[in-house]
Motif scaffolding. Structure first.
Motif, PDB file in Angstrom:
ATOM      1  N   SER A   1       0.832  -1.210   0.000  1.00 22.21           N
ATOM      2  CA  SER A   1       0.000   0.000   0.000  1.00 22.21           C
ATOM      3  C   SER A   1       0.866   1.260   0.000  1.00 22.21           C
ATOM      4  CB  SER A   1      -0.967  -0.006   1.183  1.00 22.21           C
ATOM      5  OG  SER A   1      -0.305   0.415   2.347  1.00 22.21           O
ATOM      6  N   HIS A   2       2.146   1.123   0.353  1.00 25.61           N
ATOM      7  CA  HIS A   2       3.061   2.261   0.268  1.00 25.61           C
ATOM      8  C   HIS A   2       3.850   2.252  -1.042  1.00 25.61           C
ATOM      9  CE1 HIS A   2       2.794   4.405   4.164  1.00 25.61           C
ATOM     10  NE2 HIS A   2       2.225   3.278   4.521  1.00 25.61           N
TER      11      HIS A   2
ATOM     12  N   TYR B   1      13.067  -0.054  19.425  1.00 26.44           N
ATOM     13  CA  TYR B   1      11.981  -1.005  19.658  1.00 26.44           C
ATOM     14  C   TYR B   1      10.644  -0.543  19.106  1.00 26.44           C
ATOM     15  CZ  TYR B   1       8.689  -3.744  22.494  1.00 26.44           C
ATOM     16  OH  TYR B   1       7.674  -4.548  22.930  1.00 26.44           O
ATOM     17  N   HIS B   2      10.248   0.684  19.425  1.00 28.17           N
ATOM     18  CA  HIS B   2       8.914   1.147  19.060  1.00 28.17           C
ATOM     19  C   HIS B   2       8.791   1.460  17.574  1.00 28.17           C
ATOM     20  CE1 HIS B   2       7.831   1.585  23.348  1.00 28.17           C
ATOM     21  NE2 HIS B   2       9.142   1.676  23.432  1.00 28.17           N
ATOM     22  N   PHE B   3       9.920   1.432  16.863  1.00 29.88           N
ATOM     23  CA  PHE B   3       9.897   1.803  15.455  1.00 29.88           C
ATOM     24  C   PHE B   3      10.268   0.625  14.564  1.00 29.88           C
ATOM     25  CE2 PHE B   3      11.380   5.038  18.369  1.00 29.88           C
ATOM     26  CZ  PHE B   3      10.267   5.864  18.357  1.00 29.88           C
TER      27      PHE B   3
ATOM     28  N   GLN C   1      -0.660  -2.333  13.082  1.00 29.50           N
ATOM     29  CA  GLN C   1      -0.148  -0.982  13.299  1.00 29.50           C
ATOM     30  C   GLN C   1       1.369  -0.937  13.137  1.00 29.50           C
ATOM     31  OE1 GLN C   1      -1.685   0.253  17.097  1.00 29.50           O
ATOM     32  NE2 GLN C   1      -3.789   0.333  16.345  1.00 29.50           N
TER      33      GLN C   1
ATOM     34  N   GLU D   1       2.239  -0.995   9.473  1.00 25.86           N
ATOM     35  CA  GLU D   1       1.958   0.308   8.884  1.00 25.86           C
ATOM     36  C   GLU D   1       3.108   1.283   9.197  1.00 25.86           C
ATOM     37  OE1 GLU D   1      -0.502   0.794   6.851  1.00 25.86           O
ATOM     38  OE2 GLU D   1       0.200   2.877   6.654  1.00 25.86           O
ATOM     39  N   LEU D   2       3.548   1.258  10.444  1.00 20.48           N
ATOM     40  CA  LEU D   2       4.613   2.163  10.880  1.00 20.48           C
ATOM     41  C   LEU D   2       5.906   1.878  10.120  1.00 20.48           C
ATOM     42  CD1 LEU D   2       5.609   4.287  12.967  1.00 20.48           C
ATOM     43  CD2 LEU D   2       6.261   2.374  14.413  1.00 20.48           C
TER      44      LEU D   2
ATOM     45  N   SER E   1       5.735   2.925   6.463  1.00 22.50           N
ATOM     46  CA  SER E   1       5.819   4.376   6.256  1.00 22.50           C
ATOM     47  C   SER E   1       7.248   4.868   6.472  1.00 22.50           C
ATOM     48  CB  SER E   1       4.829   5.107   7.155  1.00 22.50           C
ATOM     49  OG  SER E   1       5.249   5.072   8.489  1.00 22.50           O
TER      50      SER E   1
ATOM     51  N   ALA F   1       9.256   4.042   3.428  1.00 26.35           N
ATOM     52  CA  ALA F   1       8.938   4.922   2.312  1.00 26.35           C
ATOM     53  C   ALA F   1       9.851   6.144   2.344  1.00 26.35           C
ATOM     54  CB  ALA F   1       7.473   5.341   2.372  1.00 26.35           C
ATOM     55  N   VAL F   2      10.174   6.622   3.546  1.00 25.45           N
ATOM     56  CA  VAL F   2      11.077   7.774   3.661  1.00 25.45           C
ATOM     57  C   VAL F   2      12.520   7.332   3.428  1.00 25.45           C
ATOM     58  CG1 VAL F   2      11.972   9.544   5.206  1.00 25.45           C
ATOM     59  CG2 VAL F   2       9.547   8.940   5.257  1.00 25.45           C
TER      60      VAL F   2
ATOM     61  N   ARG G   1       8.487  13.992   3.996  1.00 28.59           N
ATOM     62  CA  ARG G   1       7.807  13.687   2.733  1.00 28.59           C
ATOM     63  C   ARG G   1       7.469  14.966   1.965  1.00 28.59           C
ATOM     64  NH1 ARG G   1       5.694   8.479   3.322  1.00 28.59           N
ATOM     65  NH2 ARG G   1       5.227   8.585   1.115  1.00 28.59           N
TER      66      ARG G   1
ATOM     67  N   ASP H   1       6.188   5.541  22.345  1.00 29.58           N
ATOM     68  CA  ASP H   1       4.915   5.187  21.713  1.00 29.58           C
ATOM     69  C   ASP H   1       4.245   6.406  21.095  1.00 29.58           C
ATOM     70  OD1 ASP H   1       4.684   2.462  21.873  1.00 29.58           O
ATOM     71  OD2 ASP H   1       3.851   2.479  23.898  1.00 29.58           O
TER      72      ASP H   1
ATOM     73  N   ALA I   1       5.915   6.964  17.771  1.00 28.14           N
ATOM     74  CA  ALA I   1       5.466   5.960  16.793  1.00 28.14           C
ATOM     75  C   ALA I   1       4.039   6.258  16.340  1.00 28.14           C
ATOM     76  CB  ALA I   1       5.557   4.559  17.411  1.00 28.14           C
TER      77      ALA I   1
ATOM     78  N   ARG J   1       2.563   7.264  12.582  1.00 27.94           N
ATOM     79  CA  ARG J   1       1.465   6.578  11.906  1.00 27.94           C
ATOM     80  C   ARG J   1       0.379   7.565  11.506  1.00 27.94           C
ATOM     81  NH1 ARG J   1      -1.733   3.150  14.308  1.00 27.94           N
ATOM     82  NH2 ARG J   1      -0.870   3.193  16.412  1.00 27.94           N
TER      83      ARG J   1
ATOM     84  N   ALA K   1       1.510   9.251   8.445  1.00 25.90           N
ATOM     85  CA  ALA K   1       1.452   8.344   7.294  1.00 25.90           C
ATOM     86  C   ALA K   1       0.013   8.199   6.800  1.00 25.90           C
ATOM     87  CB  ALA K   1       2.028   6.975   7.663  1.00 25.90           C
TER      88      ALA K   1
ATOM     89  N   GLN L   1      -1.376   9.307   3.162  1.00 27.78           N
ATOM     90  CA  GLN L   1      -2.005   8.315   2.302  1.00 27.78           C
ATOM     91  C   GLN L   1      -3.375   8.820   1.827  1.00 27.78           C
ATOM     92  OE1 GLN L   1      -1.759   4.460   4.129  1.00 27.78           O
ATOM     93  NE2 GLN L   1      -0.873   3.679   2.238  1.00 27.78           N
TER      94      GLN L   1
END
Ligand SMILES: Cc1cc2nc3c(=O)[nH]c(=O)nc-3n(C[C@H](O)[C@H](O)[C@H](O)COP(=O)(O)OP(=O)(O)OC[C@H]3O[C@@H](n4cnc5c(N)ncnc54)[C@H](O)[C@@H]3O)c2cc1C
Ligand code: SF4
Ligand code: SF4
Ligand code: SF4
Ligand code: SF4
Lengths: 369, 347
Positions: free
Chosen positions: A23-24, A246-248, A273, A276-277, A280, A283-284, B25, B326, B329, B333, B336, B340
């Motif tokens: 989707s990206h 971790y979170h990324f 989620q 998705e992260l 994205s 993509a960068v 972006r 968090d 992150a 999202r 993003a 989109q």
């Protein structure tokens, strides 16, 4: 720029990763792991943007050029038969099994429903709680209560309710008549008529006990990590815990990302989620800069190094390791992982590390068309 | 000033991260912050490294993001500014900002809301006597004092009993606060370790319902248990003043494992306060036509970032309690999702 991304794994997590990447705008190459897989991964060479994933296909060495690698191999659930202290008994089943029977006719849950049986569910009977098991049990308790009209009790040692408003869901279940009790050390005792379970408020008798299977890291992680040049944490999950990564979904190797339960404790929605992260971020990373190796990298003068390990401890990207060469053991900087941040240089007590300009390495010239 | 970029509201860690992700972006961003500086609440989170060993608390994540934002000339940063109106128009939004120099109008193709949270006021839990006794402080106060005065702020050689009380103002349905704040077990356990390591004569007891140690950052909790930090299941029922000058407090609690009523004389009590919706969250929701959930946080779609209003997205603690990492992150999202949707929109 190579817009092909390799996704390693077969299950739900890998499906999510592949879908999010598509989707990206990425093309995706799915790579299956395991002894019978058609492509046997051996090494990952190169930098983000132009990796060469090497392995064996039908016995011959092949290479796949990809821009990035996403690992989404998931975790494992321990089967109840592997839990030594747990009595093996027909009245003790896994919560997964209970959940899969919910909609089936003539199943144990259907009988339980007809006979208005008492079903007890445990979240963390033998190992520390996980978010995955907690949500599984809470969802199941709600369904058994609403659909099967069973009497339901949930047993736990620690309730993990920090995300997704689970605290509220637990309260709502309590209000709907589901009992929650804190477990004691004693194991459940099954007999011909039922099961006795001791808990902090006394004890209960149930007809059926659903035990959430503990989660554990996949056992092929070390081999996979070695092939990809990343690391496994002490807990067996991919990438030692680092709050900066971790979170990324990041690893110490730029361009290698982790999605889902191979590195996180989460459920299906958390996996989506995470996918998705990561998509994205890629993509960068793959469209803007980031695709070139760092212009300058750390370099260790092996003759000066006194092997104090300071750089190995301080490198935020796990880019330094001890290596033997020419009969000398000394610190060695992994080119692919080094970000050129200079932390190691600042901390080396004998000034053994310096910055070096980076020539295009041989394998990269080779990989170019 | 008109822009067809994205309007980001709130310059805390979530707003800053969303703005950075959009700029990466090449989307122009206007970042609006009510205060005179960026950073929000994360700037008062202290470093919890014990004897030079990082505890992975995430406190230092915000500095890098903030620096990157300050360096990023493409972000139009509006400080001491609030939004006074924001209405959908021509496939985007028309808004008015109230700045120190008067009002500014502009247009944006989308809005990211990152207005953050309020600290739970420890006074809401009256029985714990916050504000009445000097020995009782709140978690956010401890964080702030350690980050402003440095880690040595609470050092002592004297024998000292420190008690942490978890879930103050959280997980309390009777008070309409039936959510877990997610961060207070993590900072509480790390601060407990920090105080103990810096002052070896300190004895630490943590009163909790359940420690939230899920996810992989449970190392601090495992270490705490090895370092003789005592975890008591259950919160004290009563707190009384004690000592000649009320400098101590007596905590009375039901020790369910010992099966008896016990008490502890403490020299310092830390109330681990959590995260609650901002006092002005209702007004903010109205301004943007958004709904709030049962607890007053901004309501989102199932993906956590989209809202009932197309073109408005949520980032960070305005949507739900979460840590700094968090929040970053989540903001990424949100950015993003926003990109989109903008790409799918017919021009
Ligand atoms: C006691 C305590 C300890 C913590 N310790 C840790 C820790 O150790 N590690 C960790 O990772 N996390 C910790 N956290 C969590 C951390 O503080 C949050 O994750 C983080 O601050 C959330 O950032 P945010 O941007 O969502 O919100 P905020 O930081 O609240 O930022 C919101 C910003 O928006 C601005 N704003 C609000 N409304 C408007 C408006 N209408 N117009 C313009 N601007 C507006 C505000 O001024 C503010 O600057 C802790 C939290 C607490 C309460
Ligand atoms: S320069 Fe930075 S990334 Fe490279 S080895 Fe040194 S500490 Fe690690
Ligand atoms: S810090 Fe310097 S001396 Fe110590 S291991 Fe690294 S390179 Fe060698
Ligand atoms: S993660 Fe926390 S403990 Fe570690 S260096 Fe950063 S602020 Fe300090
Ligand atoms: S994070 Fe811990 S202290 Fe905070 S509300 Fe949740 S359970 Fe209570």
């Amino acid at each position: 720029m190579n817009e092909l991304v390799a996704v390693i794994g077969t299950g739900y997590d890998a499906d999510c990763a592949a879908q999010a990447l598509r989707s990206h705008g990425f093309r995706v190459e799915r790579i299956v792991q395991g002894p019978s897989a058609p492509f046997q991964l051996s090494t990952l060479e190169g930098y983000v943007g132009s990796f060469a994933l090497r392995g064996f296909c039908d016995g011959s060495l092949t290479a796949l050029s990809v821009g990035a690698v996403v690992v989404a191999t998931g975790n494992e659930r321990v089967p109840l038969t592997a839990l030594k202290k747990l009595p093996q008994h027909a009245r003790i089943v896994s919560t997964k099994q209970l959940a899969s029977q919910l909609t089936k006719p003539a199943s144990i849950t259907e009988r339980a429903s007809r006979q208005r049986q008492h079903i007890a569910l445990t979240i963390d009977l033998m190992t520390p709680a996980s978010r995955e098991a907690t949500r599984e049990v809470i969802d199941l308790a709600g369904q058994l209560r609403d659909k099967c009209k069973c009497e339901v009790s949930v047993l736990y040692r620690e309730l993990q309710v920090d995300t997704d408003w689970l605290e509220k869901r637990v309260r709502d279940l309590r209000a709907a008549g589901v009992a929650f009790h804190r477990l004691q050390a004693a194991m459940p005792e099954p007999d011909a008529e039922g099961i006795t379970i001791r808990h902090a408020d006394g004890q209960l008798r149930a007809d059926l006990l659903g035990v959430a299977q503990p989660v554990r890291p996949r056992r092929d992680h070390p081999a996979l990590a070695e092939a990809l040049g990343i690391r496994v944490g002490e807990d067996g999950y991919l990438q030692p815990f680092n709050v900066h990564l971790y979170h990324f979904g990041g690893t110490a190797r730029k361009g290698v990302y982790l999605v889902g339960r191979c590195h996180l404790d989460t459920d299906d929605s958390g996996v989506r989620q995470d996918a998705e992260l990561v998509a994205s971020q890629l993509a960068v990373l793959l469209t803007v800069n980031g695709t070139q190796p760092e212009a300058v990298l750390a370099w260790v003068d092996r003759a000066k190094c006194i092997r104090c390990l300071t750089c190995i401890r301080t490198c935020p990207h796990s880019a330094v390791e001890l290596a033997d060469a020419e009969g000398v053991t000394a610190a060695h900087v992994l080119e692919a992982a080094c970000f050129g941040c200079g932390m190691c240089i600042a901390n080396c007590p004998v000034q053994a590390i310096s910055m070096r300009g980076q020539a295009v390495p041989a394998w990269l010239q080779e990989a170019a068309p | 000033m008109t822009s067809h970029g994205v309007l980001v509201i709130g310059g805390g860690i979530a707003g800053v991260s969303a703005a950075l992700a959009l700029t990466e972006r090449d989307v122009p961003v206007t970042l609006v912050e009510r205060d005179a500086q960026l950073g929000g609440q994360a700037s008062s989170v202290c470093c919890k490294a014990v004897a030079g060993r990082c505890q992975q608390c995430g406190g230092c994540l915000y500095a890098g993001q903030l620096q990157a934002c300050a360096d990023q000339t493409r972000i139009d940063i509006q400080l001491t500014t609030t939004v006074t109106s924001c209405n959908p128009s021509e496939g985007g939004f028309r808004y008015t900002l109230c700045t120190l120099d008067g009002s500014l109008e502009g247009t944006a193709s989308a809005v990211i809301l990152a207005t953050g949270f309020d600290h739970v006021n420890a006074r809401t839990k009256g029985a714990f006597g916050y504000g009445l006794l000097p020995a009782i402080i709140s978690g956010d106060e401890l964080e702030r004092r350690l980050s402003e005065a440095g880690q040595a702020a609470f050092d002592t050689d004297e024998p000292r009993q420190v008690a942490f009380i978890q879930c103050v103002g959280s997980r309390d349905e009777q008070a309409g606060r039936g959510w877990c704040s997610q961060v207070c077990c993590r900072y509480g356990v790390r601060l407990a370790r920090l105080l103990k390591a810096r002052s070896p004569n300190t004895v630490v007891t943590v009163f909790r319902m359940d420690i939230q140690h899920c996810g992989r950052d449970s190392q601090a909790f495992d270490l705490a248990q090895k370092e003789d930090i005592t975890f008591v299941t259950g919160l004290p029922a009563q707190i009384q003043r004690a000592g000649a000058h009320n400098e101590q407090v007596l905590l009375q609690y039901d020790d369910i494992h010992a099966g008896q009523y016990t008490s502890l004389l403490a020299d310092l009590v830390v109330l681990s306060t959590g995260i609650q919706p901002r006092a002005d969250a209702a007004a903010t929701a109205d301004l943007f036509g958004l709904e709030r959930n049962a607890f007053g946080f901004m309501a989102s779609a199932a993906d956590d970032v989209r809202t009932a209003v197309p073109g408005i997205y949520l980032a960070g603690c305005c949507q739900a309690p979460r840590s700094i990492a968090d929040s970053i992150a989540h903001a990424r999202r949100a950015a993003a999702a926003c990109l989109q949707d903008l790409q799918e929109q017919p021009a």
